[in-house]
Motif scaffolding. Structure first.
Motif, short mmCIF file in Angstrom:
data_model
loop_
_atom_site.label_atom_id
_atom_site.label_comp_id
_atom_site.label_asym_id
_atom_site.label_seq_id
_atom_site.Cartn_x
_atom_site.Cartn_y
_atom_site.Cartn_z
N ALA A 74 -8.13 17.43 12.56
CA ALA A 74 -7.57 17.49 13.91
C ALA A 74 -6.77 16.23 14.21
O ALA A 74 -5.70 16.30 14.85
CB ALA A 74 -8.70 17.66 14.93
N ILE A 75 -7.25 15.08 13.77
CA ILE A 75 -6.51 13.83 13.95
C ILE A 75 -5.20 13.87 13.17
O ILE A 75 -4.14 13.47 13.67
CB ILE A 75 -7.39 12.64 13.51
N ALA A 76 -5.24 14.37 11.94
CA ALA A 76 -4.04 14.44 11.11
C ALA A 76 -2.98 15.33 11.73
O ALA A 76 -1.77 15.08 11.56
CB ALA A 76 -4.40 14.95 9.72
N GLY A 132 -3.60 17.86 0.44
CA GLY A 132 -2.91 17.51 -0.80
C GLY A 132 -2.43 16.08 -0.79
O GLY A 132 -3.18 15.15 -0.47
N GLU A 133 -1.15 15.86 -1.11
CA GLU A 133 -0.61 14.50 -1.19
C GLU A 133 -0.50 13.83 0.17
O GLU A 133 -0.21 12.63 0.24
CB GLU A 133 0.76 14.52 -1.87
N GLU A 134 -0.73 14.56 1.23
CA GLU A 134 -0.70 13.94 2.55
C GLU A 134 -2.01 13.21 2.86
O GLU A 134 -2.12 12.57 3.91
CB GLU A 134 -0.41 14.98 3.63
N TYR A 135 -2.98 13.30 1.95
CA TYR A 135 -4.21 12.51 2.06
C TYR A 135 -4.19 11.44 0.97
O TYR A 135 -3.93 11.75 -0.20
CB TYR A 135 -5.46 13.38 1.89
N ALA A 136 -4.45 10.21 1.33
CA ALA A 136 -4.49 9.11 0.37
C ALA A 136 -5.79 8.35 0.53
O ALA A 136 -6.28 8.15 1.65
CB ALA A 136 -3.31 8.17 0.59
N PHE A 137 -6.35 7.93 -0.59
CA PHE A 137 -7.63 7.21 -0.56
C PHE A 137 -7.52 5.90 -1.33
O PHE A 137 -7.19 5.88 -2.51
CB PHE A 137 -8.74 8.07 -1.16
N VAL A 169 0.84 -1.20 0.00
CA VAL A 169 0.00 0.00 0.00
C VAL A 169 0.88 1.25 0.00
O VAL A 169 0.64 2.20 -0.76
CB VAL A 169 -0.94 0.01 1.23
N MET A 170 1.90 1.27 0.81
CA MET A 170 2.75 2.45 0.91
C MET A 170 3.49 2.74 -0.39
O MET A 170 3.81 3.89 -0.69
CB MET A 170 3.75 2.30 2.06
N ARG A 171 3.75 1.70 -1.18
CA ARG A 171 4.44 1.91 -2.46
C ARG A 171 3.57 2.63 -3.49
O ARG A 171 4.07 3.07 -4.53
CB ARG A 171 4.94 0.58 -3.02
N LEU A 172 2.29 2.79 -3.19
CA LEU A 172 1.40 3.52 -4.10
C LEU A 172 1.63 5.03 -4.02
O LEU A 172 1.20 5.77 -4.91
CB LEU A 172 -0.07 3.23 -3.77
N PHE A 173 2.31 5.50 -2.97
CA PHE A 173 2.40 6.94 -2.70
C PHE A 173 3.84 7.43 -2.75
O PHE A 173 4.77 6.67 -2.43
CB PHE A 173 1.80 7.25 -1.32
N PRO A 174 4.05 8.69 -3.10
CA PRO A 174 5.41 9.23 -3.12
C PRO A 174 6.01 9.38 -1.73
O PRO A 174 7.22 9.38 -1.57
CB PRO A 174 5.24 10.60 -3.80
N ALA A 175 5.17 9.53 -0.71
CA ALA A 175 5.62 9.65 0.67
C ALA A 175 4.52 9.14 1.59
O ALA A 175 3.38 8.96 1.16
CB ALA A 175 5.95 11.11 1.00
N LYS A 176 4.86 8.90 2.85
CA LYS A 176 3.87 8.38 3.80
C LYS A 176 2.73 9.38 3.96
O LYS A 176 2.96 10.53 4.34
CB LYS A 176 4.52 8.15 5.17
N PRO A 177 1.48 8.97 3.69
CA PRO A 177 0.35 9.89 3.87
C PRO A 177 0.11 10.18 5.35
O PRO A 177 0.29 9.31 6.21
CB PRO A 177 -0.84 9.13 3.27
N ARG A 178 -0.30 11.40 5.63
CA ARG A 178 -0.69 11.75 7.01
C ARG A 178 -2.03 11.11 7.33
O ARG A 178 -2.26 10.67 8.47
CB ARG A 178 -0.76 13.26 7.16
N LEU A 179 -2.95 11.08 6.36
CA LEU A 179 -4.20 10.34 6.50
C LEU A 179 -4.26 9.31 5.39
O LEU A 179 -4.28 9.65 4.21
CB LEU A 179 -5.41 11.28 6.39
#
Length: 401
Positions: free
Chosen positions: A269-271, A313-318, A17-27
């Motif tokens: 707030a959680i993020a 932005g990119e710190e959110y992943a779905f 899952v983490m390889r789908l993103f350029p960096a670790k998502p915050r959410l």
């Protein structure tokens, strides 16, 4: 045809899952297309464990009452209450009956026991204190916020005393009357008292912000954040009750939008506290505009996830879930030319799919939307692939015995 899409398909796991993103998502949000299936929640639990143990995630946020969720958080961090009490009272929507939710709470408590607070994992509900058919009284949130401030700031800074709030709130049954959903005239959400409560709630939240440096010094940042949660819940509930009193064609659209606004505020707030794993229906998490039919009318709104994505932005992943069959609900094998049908033809019982890569691979033969014979299942909209980071595909959803 199936060999063409294998380039986008991987085994399900936190590392993949983490390889789908350029960096670790915050959410990192995982959306389910149906509620009440423990086999999907088991998958959620497994993925959360991996995210904790391998990727450093420390919070799970799920679609349940944010105030009730505090009971779960207190149990897993300090052992307050028994497991039976917490699963019965710490979840809304009847989800305390889920064996998978019970196992999540048990595992989180076991993980934290004996560890220092700095290494604890955390639980949060991010839904408002409401159901689709109504909303709670603002009493719990407002009185908790007032009590927090009254114990820590000068009395003359408070906009009112606790007895004023109590008198304006009145009997809780006025707020929770189930008949209000079908008869806006029964709502107290636009009475003079309700308007006064909204002003007082706003002043209390403002005082909380004004006094933040002092409050952190005399209490803790965690205490302040919990008080801010009470403030968000109080204002959100009062806005929701205001909307319930509206007799217009836009009433239901207003209510679903207010609900997701509350959800988005809680997610942000959680993020702010660090990386979190989020789990809810995909209608509350997707980037594309959400839609549903309620009371025979089509509704559209921007989800909590869409709002969080706009902020982060990119710190959110779905990542969305897509399902093959739910035979015990009458959902059979998907059409072969749907996204689910293409994935169903693969040998995997479940897999992780790079959604944007899949959209590119299917561009020459666009998949058709799938229709569900059961109202409780929302199939994947193929037009959403390009604004979805990944898919978790489960071939056959089997009721856990």
């Amino acid at each position: 045809m199936t060999t063409d899409i294998k380039d986008a398909v991987h085994a399900v796991g936190a590392a993949a899952v983490m390889r789908l993103f350029p960096a670790k998502p915050r959410l990192l949000a995982l959306g389910e297309p149906t509620h009440g299936e423990d086999s999907l929640l088991d998958l959620r639990n497994d993925l959360f464990r991996q995210l904790v143990e391998e990727q450093g995630y420390r919070t799970i946020a799920i679609e349940t009452d944010c105030l009730r969720g505090l009971l779960v958080e207190d149990h897993i961090t300090s052992g307050t209450g028994t497991l039976d009490e917490v699963v019965e009272h710490g979840f809304s929507h009847g989800w305390g009956a889920s064996g998978a939710n019970r196992e999540l709470v048990r595992w989180m408590r076991a993980h934290n026991e004996g560890r220092p607070a700095s290494e604890h994992i955390h639980f949060a509900g991010f839904d408002g204190p409401l159901e689709i058919s109504g909303a709670e009284s603002p009493r719990q949130a407002l009185t908790a916020l007032h009590a927090y401030l009254a114990a820590r700031v000068d009395e003359d800074l408070l906009p009112c005393g606790a007895e004023v709030l109590d008198a304006l709130i009145g009997a809780d049954g006025r707020w929770t009357d189930p008949a209000v959903m079908h008869d806006p005239a029964r709502s107290v959400g636009r009475t003079v008292g309700a308007r006064e409560l909204r002003l007082l709630a706003d002043e209390l939240v403002g005082l909380l912000d004004d006094q933040a440096p002092h409050l952190i010094a005399v209490d803790s940042r965690n205490g302040l954040e919990r008080a801010r949660l009470y403030g968000r819940a109080a204002l959100g509930l009062l806005h929701y009750h205001h909307g319930m009193a509206e007799a217009s064609p836009t009433r239901l659209a207003r209510l679903v939008a207010v609900r997701d606004r509350m959800m988005a505020q809680n997610l942000l707030a959680i993020a702010a506290r660090g990386p979190a794993f989020v789990y809810a229906h995909h209608a509350h998490l997707q980037r594309a505009k959400s839609s549903m039919r309620m009371g025979g009318a089509p509704l559209e709104w921007w989800s909590a996830g869409a709002r969080a994505s706009a902020e982060l932005g990119e710190e959110y992943a779905f990542v969305a879930m897509a399902l093959g069959t739910i035979r015990h609900q009458g959902v059979g094998v998907p059409p072969p030319d749907s996204v689910e049908g293409r994935l169903y033809a693969l040998p995997d019982d479940r897999c992780l799919v790079d959604a944007r890569r899949l959209a590119t691979l299917l561009a020459d033969a666009p998949p058709v939307p799938r229709a569900s014979p059961w109202f409780g299942y929302a199939p994947l909209d193929p037009e959403h692939l390009e604004v979805t980071d990944g898919l978790v595909f489960v071939k056959d959803v089997v009721r856990r015995g």
